[in-house]
Write a protein that holds these residues in place. Structure first.
Motif, PDB file in Angstrom:
ATOM      1  N   UNK A  99       0.673  -1.170  -0.092  1.00 56.05           N
ATOM      2  CA  UNK A  99      -0.010  -0.063  -0.123  1.00 56.05           C
ATOM      3  C   UNK A  99       0.908   1.168  -0.121  1.00 56.05           C
ATOM      4  N   UNK A 100       1.975   1.309   0.705  1.00 52.97           N
ATOM      5  CA  UNK A 100       2.806   2.271   0.604  1.00 52.97           C
ATOM      6  C   UNK A 100       3.355   2.718  -0.621  1.00 52.97           C
ATOM      7  N   UNK A 101       3.944   1.517  -1.237  1.00 57.13           N
ATOM      8  CA  UNK A 101       4.812   1.881  -2.387  1.00 57.13           C
ATOM      9  C   UNK A 101       3.739   1.999  -3.701  1.00 57.13           C
ATOM     10  N   UNK A 102       2.329   1.829  -3.654  1.00 54.08           N
ATOM     11  CA  UNK A 102       1.596   1.888  -4.562  1.00 54.08           C
ATOM     12  C   UNK A 102       0.568   3.199  -4.180  1.00 54.08           C
ATOM     13  N   UNK A 103       0.847   3.981  -3.252  1.00 53.51           N
ATOM     14  CA  UNK A 103       0.423   5.064  -2.980  1.00 53.51           C
ATOM     15  C   UNK A 103       1.252   6.314  -3.482  1.00 53.51           C
ATOM     16  N   UNK A 104       2.201   5.945  -4.207  1.00 53.87           N
ATOM     17  CA  UNK A 104       3.277   6.952  -4.647  1.00 53.87           C
ATOM     18  C   UNK A 104       4.279   7.743  -3.658  1.00 53.87           C
ATOM     19  N   UNK A 107       6.312  12.757   5.227  1.00 57.22           N
ATOM     20  CA  UNK A 107       6.035  11.693   4.629  1.00 57.22           C
ATOM     21  C   UNK A 107       5.900  10.371   5.174  1.00 57.22           C
ATOM     22  N   UNK A 108       6.810  10.360   6.325  1.00 56.55           N
ATOM     23  CA  UNK A 108       6.906   9.155   7.264  1.00 56.55           C
ATOM     24  C   UNK A 108       5.519   8.944   8.014  1.00 56.55           C
ATOM     25  N   UNK A 109       4.993  10.173   8.197  1.00 59.41           N
ATOM     26  CA  UNK A 109       3.599  10.110   9.101  1.00 59.41           C
ATOM     27  C   UNK A 109       2.510   9.555   8.146  1.00 59.41           C
ATOM     28  N   UNK A 110       2.664   9.743   6.673  1.00 60.01           N
ATOM     29  CA  UNK A 110       1.567   9.025   5.884  1.00 60.01           C
ATOM     30  C   UNK A 110       1.868   7.740   5.835  1.00 60.01           C
ATOM     31  N   UNK A 111       3.100   7.188   5.690  1.00 56.64           N
ATOM     32  CA  UNK A 111       3.371   5.996   5.629  1.00 56.64           C
ATOM     33  C   UNK A 111       3.189   5.138   6.946  1.00 56.64           C
ATOM     34  N   UNK A 163      10.535  -3.122  -2.838  1.00 61.62           N
ATOM     35  CA  UNK A 163       9.278  -2.844  -3.034  1.00 61.62           C
ATOM     36  C   UNK A 163       9.056  -2.215  -4.431  1.00 61.62           C
ATOM     37  N   UNK A 164       8.277  -2.594  -5.136  1.00 63.26           N
ATOM     38  CA  UNK A 164       7.819  -2.087  -6.251  1.00 63.26           C
ATOM     39  C   UNK A 164       6.243  -1.853  -6.362  1.00 63.26           C
ATOM     40  N   UNK A 165       5.527  -1.148  -7.146  1.00 66.84           N
ATOM     41  CA  UNK A 165       4.348  -0.988  -7.158  1.00 66.84           C
ATOM     42  C   UNK A 165       3.599  -2.450  -7.506  1.00 66.84           C
TER      43      UNK A 165
END
Length: 519
Positions: A291-296, A337-341, A422-424
């Protein structure tokens, strides 16, 4: 200067001592049955005399001491360490050459082509896939590029640097630091691997997302081939036909000798933020990472340790998995950004740890120390194999189970994993396999496990390697993974650039001298 180990990883003074090894054996003995013996470190064995001699004009570039030849005979895979510890250096290079100019490289290749001597390029010698070990019967030359080193030009306008192929990772960063720049490419072998080796093997640095592969960092290459110099243009991008750099990225020394590269660098980070997230199980951790990597978001670190990996490598004792997150920037604070993750992780039942440094710091220390611990485990009679791959997210569960089943009996085999990248569209899992090894039959046991695990990976949609390269050990799976038309094109390129077939025979494709008969 620090003394490199001829038989194992890294520096002699950093290897685990006998008391440390015995203490390690007591801990590992709780998981695996061990015999209690510790294999002693041998002296360099006497080697047969070199079968070839260079012409007088090249003699100053060449050595034939037993120590030099033994140290260049193998890489640093488990099977390499086992054989060296047993004093087995069955087919060492006849000579070790250290050219200091492109002209010297060309002269050595000319001589080798005229005499049929195989030439194996050697960077830091950290290959774990048989990339620097010639397995043919004839004489061979190990071409050590360590004298073609240094950052010769730093372009602060375009953020690029020209770096010699023989430059080791720490020297790259030391030369860039006064300019406020960094390459940001940190493979685990960083201290003992070189720019040329990274390019030749398509190495991956241990940053989870963004430009982590050396492919993404190459602007231009200079390559000495047996038919001339191949130097590609310095442009940020091009649509002019197939990219010439891509021919040599991952070519593992079969098409030419990379002597220098223009690499894309960046400003050193000023802002960093990190967190460790606990998950009750690794499935929730994987869902969060996806979810993190696919979020952008593009975290510098998004590394998931399964419960066993977290226990062994990070000292975690609560049975949970850990997701290690990190962000960095040269320009802006990255705490948001860390907070979002972290919020995404919470949505997948993750719990941030009260302190951010303990788990992450312990893991980093363990990560850097791991190759030395591996050597100690080998001396204790433990088979240690690391297998890395990449697959799509939907295939991971079946692939993981297949690897665990293929590795060996569960009562005597430990299999852990971490997601290194990790990749999308999928993760790159890195498996660590520990099992008792029968004394005297370590290599055959390793062969069995290597074959079974790689067969399982291939059958479940994984690539044979994400960042360790093909070498000789992965050839059988690479032959299946590689499309037939591309194989034909690669063989044609080999024939055109290396007509005598002397460059690293047996890597990626069969020896040029047998292609007409066997392929």
């Amino acid at each position: 200067m620090p003394v490199r180990s001829w038989w194992g990883w890294g520096r002699v003074d950093r290897a685990l001592g006998d008391e440390e090894i015995r203490a390690l054996g007591e801990r590992v003995g709780l998981l695996l049955p061990l015999d209690g013996a510790v294999t002693p470190v041998p002296d360099v064995p006497p080697l047969p005399p070199a079968r070839i001699r260079p012409p007088a004009a090249l003699s100053s570039l060449v050595t034939d001491t037993d120590h030099d030849r033994a140290a260049h005979a193998y890489g640093k895979a488990y099977r390499d360490v086992v054989r060296a510890l047993a004093g087995r250096v069955d087919h060492p290079p006849d000579l070790v050459a250290r050219p200091d100019t492109d002209a010297a490289v060309a002269a050595l290749l000319d001589w080798a082509g005229d005499t049929g001597v195989a030439v194996v390029p050697y960077g830091g010698g950290s290959s774990v896939v048989g990339g620097v070990e010639y397995r043919g019967a004839g004489p061979w030359l190990s071409l050590d590029l360590s004298r073609l080193a240094g950052v010769s030009d730093v372009d602060t306008v375009n953020h690029t640097a020209r770096i010699g192929a023989g430059t080791f990772g720490p020297a790259v960063e030391a030369d860039l630091r006064p300019h406020g720049l960094t390459l940001r490419h940190f493979p685990q072998s960083f201290e003992f691997s070189t720019v040329g080796g990274w390019v030749a093997t398509r190495a991956g640095g241990h940053f989870a997302t963004g430009p982590t592969h050396i492919d993404d960092l190459v602007q231009a290459l200079r390559v000495v081939t047996p038919i001339g110099i191949n130097e590609t243009p310095r442009v940020p991008a091009s649509g002019a036909g197939p990219a010439p750099d891509r021919l040599f990225l991952g070519s593992e020394g079969i098409l030419g000798v990379i002597t220098a590269a223009w690499l894309r660098v960046r400003r050193r980070p000023r802002f960093t933020a990190a967190a460790a997230i606990r998950f009750e199980n690794d499935a929730d951790g994987r869902a969060a990472a996806r979810a993190i990597v696919q979020s952008g978001l593009q975290p510098a670190n998004c590394r998931l340790l399964d419960p066993l990996e977290a226990a062994i490598q990070a000292g975690v004792t609560d049975g949970g998995a850990r997701l290690l997150l990190g962000f960095e920037s040269a320009d802006i604070p990255v705490d948001p950004l860390l907070g979002h993750a972290v919020d995404i992780s919470r949505a997948h039942r993750g719990t941030p740890e009260a302190t951010t440094g303990d788990t992450g710091g312990t893991w980093r220390d363990s990560f850097l120390r791991a190759p030395y611990v591996r050597d100690a485990l080998v001396r204790l009679g433990v088979m240690v194999e690391t297998v890395e791959t990449a697959c799509t997210w939907d295939r991971f569960d079946d692939l993981h189970q297949a690897v665990v089943d293929a590795a060996g009996p569960r009562d005597s085999t430990s299999v852990s994993y971490r997601l290194t990248h990790v990749y999308p569209d999928g993760p790159a899992p890195y498996f660590t396999i520990l099992a008792p090894a029968p004394r005297g039959a370590e290599v055959s046991r390793w062969d069995e496990v290597k074959t079974a695990v790689n067969d399982a990976i291939a059958a479940h949609g994984g690539t044979v390697t994400h960042h360790h390269a093909v070498g000789r050990d992965h050839r059988r799976w690479y032959d299946t993974e590689r499309p037939a038309p591309f194989h034909a094109a690669l063989c044609a390129a080999k024939a055109a650039l290396d007509p005598a077939g002397v460059l690293n025979p047996g890597v990626l494709i069969d020896d040029r001298r047998t292609i007409g008969r066997d392929e």
